[in-house]
Design a protein around this motif. Structure first.
Motif: not given
Lengths: 260, 654, 279
Positions: A112, A178-179, A214-216, A218-219, A246, C13-17, C30, C111-112, C114-115
Motif C-alpha cells: 500500500a 506484511n509489507s 509505521e505510517e506507511f 506493516g509490522s 526503539y 499514510p496507511v496509519r497516520p501518526q 507503536s 496493520m500489516s 492494511n499495508a
C-alpha cells in the motif's frame, strides 16, 4: 569459443499492465526469444521495441544504473523480489538464469505504501519520508572536525558499512508478506547508530524513523523474506538492533542516562 | 584551424571574442582565501529573501542544495529520479582524493593540484584546480562527520590507497562503493533540509528549459514525469548540477537516464558549452555481448595490477583462450611499453585495445574485446589470494557474462564513462548567463582534457559543499530587494507553451522507429568517429552523417502514448534530440582542436611512438561554444590558459 | 499561473501518526513496541506452557502424585497469604499476558493487512496475483496467524474440558485431575484434538521463540546461531511432553486401572495414606 554457454531461449512472459494508479490492472502474455547473455531488463527493452513497432505503448518499468547500485529497478519475478538469483538486483539478473520454455511472471513491487504508477513502476517515496524524518547526522557544511579526530573501531565501521550498503530499492518491502519496511529503516538506523558520529541523535533518530515507517508500512513478524530478497544481503541483525534501540529510546532518561 | 573551416563551408565557425574566467589575482595558494574575503556577503537574515533553484541531486546538486538550505536560502531542488539517492554519482567505485597526507608520504594540497593539472594534460584552469585541492580536505572531514563509512585500519583511523597512477596514497574509499556512500551522505544532508522545510524537493521532475529575462537566468520550466504537467519555477539563481553527457554514445557506463538535456537547454539559452570533445574512456569494461545491450559495466581498474592483457597473435583466431599456446599470444602492452606494461594510463590502454580489435585480433564471440588474464597471478599467488583481492569483481563479471574468470581470462574493452567537457563557468562557477551556475560533471572546469581517478567525486562535492555556497552570495548580494520574476510573466508562459508544443510534436510524428533505435544509431556514429581516436576524415564523416540521421529522427520517430502520463519514450525523445545537437558540436570541437590532449586523440597528432601530441602554442585554451540558433554554426570562443605554477611537459610511458 | 507540485506527500499514510499517549502506553502505540510486548508476553506464556507440561508429568506418578502437584499449586506461598491467592494471581497474570498477546497479534496483523491491501489495485487481500515464492519464511512463521487461533480455541476447550468439566458431565470429578485426564483423553477424538492442538502450539513456539529474540533486540553474533537451536529445543520439548499425554493415555499407560485409590476418594486424602504404606 570460450563463451560457448550462450544460447537463445524462448520464454513466455506474463507481465503486469496497469494504466495508472487508480485503474485495474492485469497480466499480458508475450513470447520472447532472447539470448541468454542478455540481461532481464534488456529482454524487457526488446519487448518494448516490439510493442512500439506494432503500435502498442511500451511497458513502463524503471531502471537507471543497471549495475545494481542505484536501486531504481526492481520487479517481482516469479514471485520473488528481484528474481531468482540471490544478492542480485533485477538489472543484474541475466537470462541464463532461465530455461527454454519457461514462463516468467513479472509483477510490480506491491505494498500500500508503494502505489503503482504505471505497469511495473511504483512510487517508493515513503522510503524518502523515513530518511527525511531522521536518517541523517545533523552536521552543517563546514562544521565538521578533522576526520581522524574520532577513531572508529574497525569492527563497528565494517558493520556500519554492511548496513550502509542498502540501495533503497524497496525489495524488502515487496518481499515482506506484511509489507513492512523494517530492513530498510533498520539499515539506516544501524549504519548511523553504530558510528560515534551518530550517537548524539541516536534515540530521537530511532524514534522518529520508526514512527514514520509505521505510517506507511506493516509490522515485522520476522519471516526473514526481506533479507533473503535484499540485493545487498543486509542482515536481520539490524532489525533486532533497531527494535532494541526503539524501546530504549522510549524508556531512557536521555538527559541523564548518557548516550549509550 | 582555418583550413578546417575551408573544408566545411556550409557551417563556418567564427572565432568569437576571448573569454575571461574572472580568476582573482594573486598567489595561487592564497587566491581562494583572498577571494572569499573580497566577495560580497548576504546577511543571514536576508538569505531567506532569496530563492535558489538546484537542478539535479547527485553529489554536486544534493550537496549544494543542502548547504544552501543550511545557510538559509529558500531552495527548490529538482530531480527526474524518484529519489535523490538514485543519481549516477552512486556508481563511482574507486574512491575520493583528499590531500590529507594521513599516510605521511609527502602529499600536500600543492601536490594534488600539480597531479590534477598534469593529469588533465594541461587543459584546465590552474586556479580552479588549486581550489579543488584545497577544499578536498574539508570534503573528507564533512563526509566523515555525516557518517560516510570510509575504510578504516585496525586503529580505527581512516585508510588510504593509491589510485589512478598517483605516487602517494591519498584516496579515501568505502569498499568498492565510495560513490554510493558519499551520495547517501549528501542525500541525507539534503533530506534533513527537506524535513526542516528549507529545501522543497521536487522528484520525478525534469527540467526542460532555462528561463532568461533581461540576460539573467530567472527560473526553469519543469515537466512532472508522472502527470505530464508543465510548470514554471522562478528564482534569483539557478544551479545546474545535471551531470555529464556520456550517453551521447548510447553505450557507456553512465546510467540509462543520464542525459545532456538540462545543460544543453541552458546552452541554447546562451550558456557557452566548453570542450565538448573532451571525453574519457575507461579501459576495463565488459564488452558488448549482443544487439540489445543497453549499457556497459565498468570493472575496476585495479584489475590491471594482476591481470595480463593479451590477444592472439594471428588474425581472426577462433580458438578458445586455452587452445592458444603461449607462443601465439601477444601481450601487446608489455611488448610496447616495457616500463609500465599493463599499467599504462587509461587512454593508452584504451587506444591499444581498439587498435588490436580493429586489426581483427579481438576476442570473444563478437571479436570485440581483449583478454585480461589472471592465470599467471593465480599460479603465482594462488586462487585464494586473488579472490581476496578481486572476489567481488570476479563475481560481478561472472554474473554478467556467465564466464568464470578463475578458469578463463576475462574479456574487456574500453567504454565511455566520464565527460570532462561541459558548460563553461568562470571562477565563481557561473556560466555565461548571469545567475546561472553549473557544478559537478555538468561544468567543464577542473579536469582539463583528462580526469584522474578518484577526482570526480571530489570535484562534485567541492563545488556543492565548499565553492558554490560562497560564490553564489557574491551575485545574490546585488539583487537584494529584487523579487524573483513572477511565473505569470510572459517569459514563463511562453516557455511553458514551447515545452508543451515540443511534447505534442513528438507524439504527432508517429513514424516507424523507436527513440532507442535512433539513439543507438547516433551512438554508433559518435563512437566510431568521436570515440577513442579521431581523425579529420572521420570527424567530417560524422558531421555529414549526424544531421542526416537527425533529420530522419525528427520526422520518423515513433513516440506512442500521451503527454499526460508516465511516458518514458516521450522523455527519451527530447533527450535524444539534444544528444543529436551535442554530437554535432562534439565533432566540430574535435575537428577544430588540431592536437591530441588527454581523452582527445587526433590520429594526425601523435608522436612517432603513437603517443598523444599536444600543441601548446595553438591550443592551450578552452574552446567555449556559443549557440546561434538551430541550423546556424556555433561561435567558438576561447579562454586562454596560462600555466604559472605547473611546468608543461609531455607524457611518456615507455 | 503555474503551481508548485509538492510531491512530497503523494503517498498517503496507511496509519497516520496519532497523538502520543503518556509512557508506557506510547510504547504500545507503536508496532515495534507492540511486538516487544508480544515477545515479553510470549516469554511468559512459554514459561507457563513449560511449567504446565513439566507439572503434568506428575500424571505418570499416578493419581496421588498428580494430586500432590495440584495441591502444591494451590498452596503456593502458604503461610504468607491465603491459600490459592498466588495461584489466582498467576491466573490473572496469565490471562493478562494472553489478552495482550492476542490483542497485539490481532492489531498488528490488521496493520500489516492494511499495508498490503489494495496494493496496486488487485482484488482481494492477495498481495501478488501471480503468486509468491517464499525463500526464507518458514512454514511456522507463515502460519502464526493460523496456529495462534487454533491454540486459543483449544485453550478454551481445554479449560472447559478439564477445569470446568463442561463436556465430561457427571464423569467430571472436581479435584481428581488423574481421573479427569484419563477419562477425557481416553476418548480417541479428544486425544486426536489434543495432538493437533499441541502440534500447532509447538509450531507456534518454534517461530515465536526465535522471533522474540528479534523483537526484543536480543542479538549478538556470538550467540545468534543458538537462538534457532533454543527455539527448536523448546518447541520439541513441549511437543514431546505434551503429546505424551494423549498418546500414552490412548496406549493405556494412563489408565483408571492403574490407580491405587478409588475415584473421588483422593479428595479426602484417604488414599494418600494408603498409598504411602504401599511404597
Amino acid at each position: 569459443m570460450s563463451s560457448g554457454h550462450s544460447e537463445t531461449i524462448n520464454v513466455t512472459l506474463k507481465v503486469w499492465r496497469q494504466e495508472g494508479p487508480n485503474e485495474n490492472g492485469g497480466f499480458e502474455v508475450h513470447q520472447q526469444t532472447i539470448s541468454t547473455d542478455a540481461s532481464f531488463l534488456e529482454m524487457l527493452d526488446q519487448l518494448n521495441e516490439q510493442l512500439n513497432e506494432v503500435g502498442t505503448e511500451p511497458l513502463a518499468f524503471e531502471s537507471d544504473c543497471r549495475e545494481g547500485i542505484c536501486g531504481t529497478c526492481g520487479v517481482m519475478i516469479n514471485g520473488r523480489a528481484h528474481g531468482p538469483q540471490t544478492a542480485t538486483a533485477t538489472c543484474q539478473l541475466h537470462m541464463r538464469e532461465f530455461h527454454d520454455g519457461d514462463e516468467i511472471v513479472v509483477e510490480p513491487f506491491r505494498a500500500a505504501g508503494f502505489p503503482v504508477i504505471r505497469d511495473l513502476a511504483v512510487d517508493r517515496s515513503p522510503l524518502d519520508r523515513i530518511i527525511e524524518s531522521g536518517g541523517y547526522i545533523s552536521v552543517n557544511t563546514g562544521a565538521a572536525s578533522d576526520a581522524n579526530l574520532t577513531p572508529v573501531p574497525k569492527a563497528a565501521a565494517d558493520m556500519a558499512f554492511d548496513a550502509a550498503a542498502c540501495i533503497g530499492c524497496g525489495a524488502c518491502v515487496a518481499a515482506c508478506p506484511n509489507s513492512a519496511a523494517q530492513l530498510f529503516t533498520s539499515a539506516k538506523i544501524g549504519h548511523l547508530g553504530l558510528l560515534p558520529q551518530g550517537q548524539a541523535e541516536r534515540w530521537s533518530r530511532t524514534e522518529n524513523m520508526v514512527e514514520t515507517m509505521e505510517e506507511f508500512f506493516g509490522s515485522c513478524t520476522n519471516h526473514g523474506e526481506c533479507s533473503a530478497a535484499c540485493p545487498k544481503e543486509i542482515s536481520l541483525d539490524f532489525i533486532a538492533f533497531m527494535n532494541r534501540d526503539y524501546v530504549k529510546a522510549k524508556i531512557k532518561n536521555r538527559a541523564l542516562a548518557g548516550q549509550h | 584551424m582555418n583550413e578546417m573551416n575551408a573544408s566545411m563551408p556550409e557551417t563556418p565557425t567564427t572565432a568569437g571574442p576571448t573569454l575571461d574566467g574572472r580568476v582573482p589575482d594573486g598567489d595561487i595558494a592564497t587566491k581562494w582565501e583572498n577571494h572569499k574575503f573580497s566577495m560580497k556577503l548576504v546577511n543571514p537574515n536576508n538569505k531567506r529573501k532569496f530563492e535558489v533553484i538546484v537542478v539535479g541531486t547527485g553529489l554536486a546538486g544534493a550537496s549544494a542544495a543542502a548547504s544552501l538550505g543550511e545557510l538559509g536560502y529558500r531552495v527548490k531542488a529538482f530531480t527526474y529520479h524518484d529519489s535523490p539517492r538514485r543519481a549516477h554519482s552512486i556508481a563511482a567505485q574507486g574512491g575520493i582524493n583528499g590531500a590529507k597526507n594521513y599516510t605521511n608520504d609527502g602529499d600536500s594540497v600543492h601536490r594534488l593540484f600539480y597531479d590534477t593539472v598534469k593529469g588533465g594534460d594541461y587543459r584546465s584552469r590552474e586556479a580552479n584546480v588549486h581550489r579543488l585541492a584545497e577544499v578536498s580536505v574539508n570534503i573528507i572531514d564533512q563526509a566523515t562527520a555525516q557518517g560516510v563509512p570510509f575504510a578504516r585500519d585496525y586503529g580505527g583511523l581512516l585508510d588510504n590507497r593509491s589510485f589512478g597512477g598517483a605516487q602517494v596514497s591519498r584516496t579515501f574509499y568505502a569498499r568498492g562503493q565510495t560513490g554510493q556512500q558519499l551520495l547517501v551522505g549528501a542525500y541525507s544532508a539534503l533530506m534533513r533540509q527537506v524535513g526542516a522545510g528549507s529545501v522543497e524537493l521536487h522528484t520525478r521532475s525534469e527540467m526542460l528549459k532555462v528561463v532568461v529575462k533581461d540576460g539573467r537566468a530567472c527560473g526553469i520550466i519543469v515537466r512532472d514525469l508522472l502527470s505530464g504537467e508543465v510548470t514554471s519555477h522562478s528564482a534569483h539563481a539557478v544551479v545546474l548540477a545535471t551531470g555529464g553527457y556520456g550517453n551521447v554514445y548510447f553505450l557507456s557506463t553512465n546510467a540509462m537516464m543520464c542525459n545532456v538535456t538540462a545543460a544543453w537547454r541552458a546552452h541554447r539559452e546562451g550558456a557557452f558549452f566548453a570542450n565538448p570533445c573532451f571525453t574519457q574512456i575507461h579501459p576495463t569494461c565488459i564488452p558488448v555481448s549482443d544487439d540489445f545491450q543497453s549499457k556497459l559495466t565498468l570493472m575496476s581498474e585495479s584489475l590491471r595490477n594482476d591481470g595480463r592483457i593479451w590477444v592472439p597473435e594471428g588474425f581472426d583466431d577462433n580458438r578458445s583462450a586455452a587452445e592458444i599456446p603461449e607462443a601465439e599470444r601477444d601481450y601487446y602492452l608489455e611488448r610496447k611499453y616495457p616500463a609500465f606494461g599493463n599499467l599504462v594510463p587509461r587512454d593508452v590502454a584504451s587506444r591499444n585495445a581498439k587498435t588490436v580489435c580493429d586489426e581483427s585480433r579481438g576476442v570473444g564471440p563478437l571479436k570485440n574485446g581483449v583478454y585480461l588474464d589472471f592465470a599467471a597471478a593465480i599460479a603465482r599467488d594462488g586462487a585464494e589470494a586473488i579472490s581476496a583481492k578481486y572476489g567481488n569483481l570476479f563475481d560481478m563479471y561472472q554474473r554478467i557474462t556467465g564466464e568464470n574468470p578463475y578458469e578463463q581470462p576475462m574479456r574487456i574493452y574500453p567504454a565511455i564513462h566520464y565527460t570532462m567537457g561541459g558548460l563553461w563557468v568562470d571562477y565563481n562557477l557561473m556560466t555565461t548567463i548571469p545567475s546561472l551556475y553549473a557544478i559537478g560533471e555538468a561544468n567543464f572546469s577542473d579536469h582539463g582534457a583528462n580526469r584522474l581517478g578518484a577526482s570526480a567525486l571530489m570535484q562534485g562535492l567541492a563545488d556543492g559543499y565548499f565553492v558554490l555556497p560562497y560564490t553564489i552570495g557574491d551575485n545574490l548580494a546585488d539583487m537584494l530587494g529584487q523579487q524573483a520574476v513572477p511565473t505569470d510573466d510572459p517569459v514563463f508562459t511562453n516557455a511553458v507553451a514551447d515545452v508543451q508544443n515540443e511534447q505534442q510534436r513528438w507524439l504527432s510524428i508517429n513514424g516507424t522507429h523507436s527513440v532507442d533505435y535512433y539513439h543507438r544509431e547516433l551512438g554508433r556514429i559518435v563512437w566510431d568517429y568521436i570515440g577513442m581516436a579521431r581523425s579529420k576524415v572521420g570527424l567530417e564523416k560524422a558531421l555529414s552523417e549526424i544531421p542526416t540521421l537527425r533529420e530522419e529522427f525528427q520526422t520518423n520517430v515513433r513516440v506512442l502514448g500521451s503527454a499526460k502520463t508516465l511516458n518514458q519514450s516521450l522523455e527519451k525523445a527530447g533527450r535524444v534530440a539534444d544528444f543529436f545537437e551535442l554530437a554535432e558540436l562534439m565533432a566540430r570541437d574535435a575537428l577544430e582542436r588540431e592536437e591530441s590532449a588527454g581523452g582527445h586523440f587526433r590520429e594526425e597528432h601523435q608522436t612517432d611512438d603513437g603517443e598523444a601530441q599536444r600543441d601548446d602554442e595553438n591550443f592551450s585554451h578552452v574552446a567555449a561554444w556559443e549557440w546561434n540558433g538551430v541550423g546556424t554554426a556555433q561561435t567558438r570562443h576561447r579562454e586562454e590558459l596560462t600555466f604559472e605554477n605547473v611546468a608543461l611537459s609531455q607524457r611518456s610511458y615507455k | 499561473m503555474a503551481q508548485t507540485t509538492d510531491q512530497r506527500y503523494r503517498v498517503t499514510p496507511v496509519r497516520p501518526q496519532s497523538r502520543q499517549y503518556p509512557f508506557p502506553l506510547n510504547l504500545y502505540q507503536s508496532a515495534v513496541g507492540r511486538k516487544w510486548v508480544m515477545a515479553i508476553t510470549g516469554i511468559g506464556l512459554i514459561g507457563f506452557v513449560l511449567v504446565h507440561m513439566v507439572g503434568n508429568l506428575h500424571v505418570y506418578e499416578g493419581p496421588a502424585g498428580m494430586h500432590k502437584y495440584a495441591e502444591s499449586l494451590r498452596t503456593l506461598g502458604n503461610g504468607l497469604i491465603p491459600k490459592g491467592a498466588v495461584l489466582w494471581l498467576l491466573r490473572v497474570g496469565l490471562l493478562g499476558m494472553f489478552v495482550l498477546h492476542l490483542h497485539s497479534a490481532i492489531t498488528l496483523s490488521r496493520m500489516s493487512g492494511n499495508a498490503s491491501e489494495n496494493a496496486g489495485r488487485i482484488s482481494g487481500a492477495k498481495k501478488y496475483e501471480g503468486g509468491r515464492d517464499h525463500v526464507a519464511a518458514t512454514f511456522a512463521s507463515r502460519t502464526m496467524r493460523w496456529t495462534g487461533p487454533i491454540i486459543a480455541l483449544f485453550l478454551f476447550y481445554h479449560l472447559a474440558d478439564l477445569t470446568w468439566g463442561w463436556w465430561l458431565g457427571d464423569a467430571f470429578v472436581p479435584g481428581d485431575p488423574y481421573h479427569n485426564v484419563s477419562t477425557s483423553l481416553g476418548n480417541l477424538p479428544v486425544a486426536v484434538l489434543y495432538v493437533v492442538a499441541n502440534v500447532a502450539l509447538a509450531w507456534h513456539i518454534f517461530h515465536g521463540a526465535w522471533s522474540m529474540f528479534q523483537s526484543l533486540g536480543v542479538n549478538n553474533p556470538r550467540y545468534n546461531q543458538l537462538r534457532r537451536g533454543l527455539a527448536t529445543f523448546l518447541a520439541g520439548l513441549i511437543l514431546v511432553g505434551n503429546l505424551s499425554f494423549p498418546i500414552l493415555t490412548q496406549a493405556g499407560l494412563i489408565n483408571e486401572d492403574k490407580r491405587y485409590c478409588p475415584i473421588g476418594e483422593i479428595e479426602g486424602n484417604a488414599c494418600l495414606a494408603e498409598q504411602a504404606l504401599d511404597h
